[in-house]
Design an enzyme around this catalytic site. Structure first.
Site, PDB file in Angstrom:
ATOM      1  N   ARG A 539      35.414  36.359  42.252  1.00  0.00           N
ATOM      2  CA  ARG A 539      35.494  37.570  43.068  1.00  0.00           C
ATOM      3  C   ARG A 539      34.547  37.466  44.259  1.00  0.00           C
ATOM      4  NH1 ARG A 539      34.497  43.700  41.422  1.00  0.00           N
ATOM      5  NH2 ARG A 539      32.801  42.825  40.210  1.00  0.00           N
ATOM      6  N   SER A 603      27.548  32.867  36.308  1.00  0.00           N
ATOM      7  CA  SER A 603      27.353  33.283  34.906  1.00  0.00           C
ATOM      8  C   SER A 603      27.317  32.111  33.932  1.00  0.00           C
ATOM      9  CB  SER A 603      28.458  34.263  34.516  1.00  0.00           C
ATOM     10  OG  SER A 603      28.497  35.310  35.439  1.00  0.00           O
ATOM     11  N   ASP A 657      25.312  36.925  35.385  1.00  0.00           N
ATOM     12  CA  ASP A 657      26.087  38.176  35.343  1.00  0.00           C
ATOM     13  C   ASP A 657      25.361  39.270  34.577  1.00  0.00           C
ATOM     14  OD1 ASP A 657      26.444  36.775  32.988  1.00  0.00           O
ATOM     15  OD2 ASP A 657      28.605  37.081  32.864  1.00  0.00           O
TER      16      ASP A 657
END
Length: 830
Positions: A539, A603, A657
């Site tokens: 994203r 992450s 994350d």
């Protein structure tokens, strides 16, 4: 030749005249399709009333739960005894059910009479008689030395609270035994059996004859979910969704409902359709005002209905020249077997003449034609009324399943249906006309409801055995309070190892410093770019933060897929793909020339030396890009941006994350000091006192620690709670022996754990009739999103069945319940 034609014409005209005469006289017994559709609607309303807790006490159609939850699946086996009480004869059966790769049922049975002194005596005598007959049967078959499970078909309305218990509501047909109503009939049977020391049986099931019929036919056709009896009496049962049965706890799966439809109309709802003959039949019965629908339909009453009609027509001079014999005045002199004989296709008229002469009448040709037509109207009305009520049940089944078209099987039994030459054809035709959106197969029960009682017992035995095996398998996923305290203490120990300099290198929980030393205080403002990489999607975001009294955060984002070949290709290909996605986003937002500060949510476990430097420790969650582990991911991103040579970005932070989650929530709530991810992977971060972080210089203040707890247990410290399914999932993963805790708790793996359990259960014959579909053999096919769809299913397990269907699995309702249990056990442990 002319004379022959004249005679034929005369006979046809004569027949037409007689038929018209009877039609006029029995006008109210001729039911149009509109009337039948109305009856169908009335019966649907009665079903709803009977199922609702508040309306049930006053409902005429009692809709009694039977606690039969499953139909046979073909894997039943064993030797069973069955008793069948409810018709003109009592039957004892021995049923041997064997699987051996093909279904096989062998039966031995014996009929015993039910004399009037038994059917009109007292309860003790009835059950002593039943026990005596059973003992005689076991003696005859030389099986007294062995203990048997026993099913009891008891064809009278009972309220059940368990499969093996039933309190008699009322006697029907010609039974009128004293002292049995409002008592548990199974308890009475057990008491009678205990008095005899030579019989050893375990009464496991009490079933109605309709349930027995459905179970018998269900063994041969697993689509069978309705049972009907049209014999001495009439009744129907069907499989209802638990969520609609207010009288029973629980809302999952299905349960067979004994409708007791014979009482339809006892509240006056059919009064407009009942004729003077129906009222006379009722007044002369042993239970006036009760079982009114049954009295319009069943074999116990049709012959008498015909007699009353013939008597009235004779009195009016419409038959037998007005002459009436003593026999025609005598109750029950015409039986339903006579009605069936008179309606036979070729010999019907001859039979009619002989039967009427036996009644002391001298019928003319015209009389015989008229009498035969009376029989047709009476039996046709019976089939029509049955068809309307059955159509209501079929419609309910279709609507429960939310189907446009239903395909199902109706198991059917009863002497009227079996012996009347025209009855089955009439019933089938009318049902198909009333419910054109139902494809119905009518399956005749060849061996009666006694076999059904044995099948219910066989299913009960199978379910007990299966339940035990399933419970044993799922027990390995249950964690006691002691287990959880032990996990907590071991996790605490690993956290401390990870913070200490001398044990950090060997700790499974890495406790990585993030160099994030503060959470938001609300004064932050400006425009920022953000990247989020951690799963199969990547994203890119533009974040606008406004401070002050009207602080706000506005976000614009675009999601891009990371193909598997990129996830598992080279590091250069991965970061070039990331930069390509950034370029597309900047173009999309119209900010390609802007140089904005950028934060990179990455992450995966990274060893950081500062907030903008992070060396990848190891890939997790299916990523396997080469030449990345040990490298600084921020430098790799900068190099990829340089290769692109279209824009420049100021990369100021790389964060996990969990850290991103904590900071996002910290902006809303300053007390937030833990960030937790339970998604594709699983991890947590928290704000730790600097004085406890030995691997970083300084003792003042706090720093966010990325625990990387997914690796907890990689040293074997939680092996005691890992199951064989966890080990199979681990061995088949991209990183065997690594991230063991994550593999027990995260979305990447839960579906695969469930798949391994389903395969094991199927191999044991506990699911899908032992048939493993090719798709179920495919690793990763059972996605974790299925668990949430399945566990949230409140639509009669429709979502569960749809998912299993996608996987090529032909599942029963029982299978769906077990799959839901498995999903629950795996996700609860996680």
């Amino acid at each position: 030749m002319f004379a022959v034609h004249l005679l034929a014409f005369y006979f046809t005209k004569l027949k037409e005249d007689q038929i018209k005469k009877v039609d006029r006289f029995l006008y109210h017994m001729r039911l149009s399709d509109d009337i039948l559709l109305d009856v169908m609607t009335r019966f649907q309303a009665e079903m709803v009333k009977g199922l609702e807790r508040d309306a049930h006490p006053t409902a005429a159609v009692k809709m009694l739960p039977t606690f039969v939850r499953s139909i046979p699946d073909g894997s039943e086996k064993g030797d069973f005894l069955a008793l069948d009480l409810g018709g003109s004869k009592f039957r004892v059966l021995k049923v041997k059910v064997s699987e051996d790769g093909k279904q096989n049922v062998q039966m031995e049975s014996q009929f015993y009479p039910t004399p009037k002194e038994i059917t009109h005596g007292n309860g003790t005598e009835l059950f002593d008689y039943v026990a005596d007959c059973l003992a005689d049967f076991m003696e005859t078959k030389n099986i007294k030395h062995k203990k048997f499970p026993l099913g009891f078909t008891f064809s009278f309305p009972c309220i059940q609270t368990k499969l093996e218990e039933g309190v008699l509501l009322s006697w029907t047909k010609y039974f009128k035994v004293r002292g049995v109503q409002e008592t548990d009939v199974t308890s009475s049977l057990r008491h009678a059996l205990r008095k005899r020391k030579d019989v050893d049986v375990d009464v496991l099931a009490l079933v109605n004859d309709t349930v027995g019929t459905m179970m018998t036919c269900g063994y041969d056709d697993q689509r069978c979910e309705v049972g009907i009896i049209i014999g001495t009496g009439t009744n129907a049962c069907y499989m209802e969704e638990m969520r609609h049965i207010d009288l029973v706890e629980g809302d999952e799966g299905r349960m067979c409902i004994n409708t007791e439809w014979g009482a339809f109309g006892d509240d006056g709802s059919l009064d407009d359709l009942r004729t003077e003959f129906d009222r006379e039949i009722d007044l002369g019965s042993i239970n006036p005002g009760k079982q009114l629908f049954e009295k319009m339909i069943s074999g116990l009453y049709l012959g008498e209905l015909v007699r009353l009609i013939l008597l009235k027509m004779a009195k009016k001079g419409l038959l037998f020249s007005g002459k009436i014999s003593a026999a025609l005045r005598t109750k029950d002199k015409i039986e339903t077997k006579h009605v069936a004989a008179m309606e036979k296709h070729k010999e019907g008229l001859q039979n009619t003449k002989e039967i009427l002469m036996e009644l002391g009448l001298t019928p003319s040709e015209e009389d015989c034609i008229a009498v035969q037509h009376v029989c047709t109207i009476v039996s046709f009305r019976s089939a029509n009324l049955c068809a309307a009520a059955l159509a209501a049940i079929l419609t309910r089944l279709r609507e429960n399943k939310k189907l446009i078209r239903l395909r199902t099987t109706v198991g059917i039994d009863g002497t009227l249906y079996k012996t009347h030459p025209q009855y089955p054809k009439r019933l089938h035709k009318v049902v198909r006309r009333l419910v054109p959106n139902c494809d119905v197969r009518f399956l005749l029960s060849e061996s009666g409801s006694g076999k059904g009682a044995a099948m219910v017992t066989a299913v009960a035995c199978r379910l007990v055995s299966q339940r035990k095996q399933i419970d044993e398998i799922l027990a390995s996923f249950e964690l006691s309070k002691e287990n959880l305290i032990e996990v907590k203490n071991k996790m605490r120990g690993e956290l401390e190892y990870g913070l200490k300099k001398e044990t950090h290198a060997t700790a499974t929980v890495k406790m990585l410093p993030t160099y994030v030393c503060g959470t938001p205080d609300g004064t932050e403002k400006g425009k920022f770019l953000a990247l989020d990489l951690g799963g199969t999607n990547f994203r890119v975001l533009l974040v606008k933060i406004r401070s002050g009294r009207r602080k706000s955060v506005r976000m614009y984002n675009k999601i891009f897929a990371i193909p598997l070949e990129i996830m598992q290709g080279t590091g250069e290909e991965l970061f070039d793909h990331i930069v390509q996605c950034i370029a597309e986003f900047l173009e999309y937002m119209g900010i390609k020339g802007a140089c904005l500060p950028l934060g990179f949510t990455f992450s995966f476990p990274c060893r950081q030396a500062s907030i903008d430097k992070g060396a990848l420790v190891e890939w997790t969650k299916g990523f396997k890009a080469t030449d990345c582990e040990g490298e600084d991911v921020v430098d790799m991103l900068r190099e990829a941006i340089k290769r692109r040579n279209e824009f420049d970005l100021d990369i100021v932070a790389v964060v996990n994350d969990t850290v991103g989650t904590m900071m996002t929530c910290g902006y809303e709530d300053p007390n937030c000091e833990i960030g937790f991810i339970a998604g594709t992977g699983s991890n947590v971060c928290y704000m730790e006192e600097m004085k406890n972080i030995e691997i970083v210089e300084g003792t003042e203040g706090k720093m966010c620690i990325n625990t990387e707890w997914g690796g907890f247990g990689d040293n074997g410290c939680i092996d005691s709670i890992r199951t064989k399914y966890d080990k199979e999932v681990d061995e088949g993963s991209l990183n065997p022996g690594k991230q063991r805790y994550e593999k027990m708790t995260s979305g990447m793996y839960l579906g695969e754990i469930v798949r391994q359990i389903l395969i094991d259960l199927t191999k044991h014959g506990l699911l899908f009739r032992g048939q493993i579909s090719e798709s179920l053999r495919t690793r990763g096919i059972f996605e974790t999103k299925f668990l949430s769809h399945i566990e949230s299913d409140r639509l009669a397990l429709l979502q569960v069945r749809r998912i299993l269907q996608q996987l090529g699995l032909d599942s029963t309702c029982d299978d769906s319940i077990i799959v839901k249990e498995v999903c629950g056990a795996v996700s609860k442990r996680a």
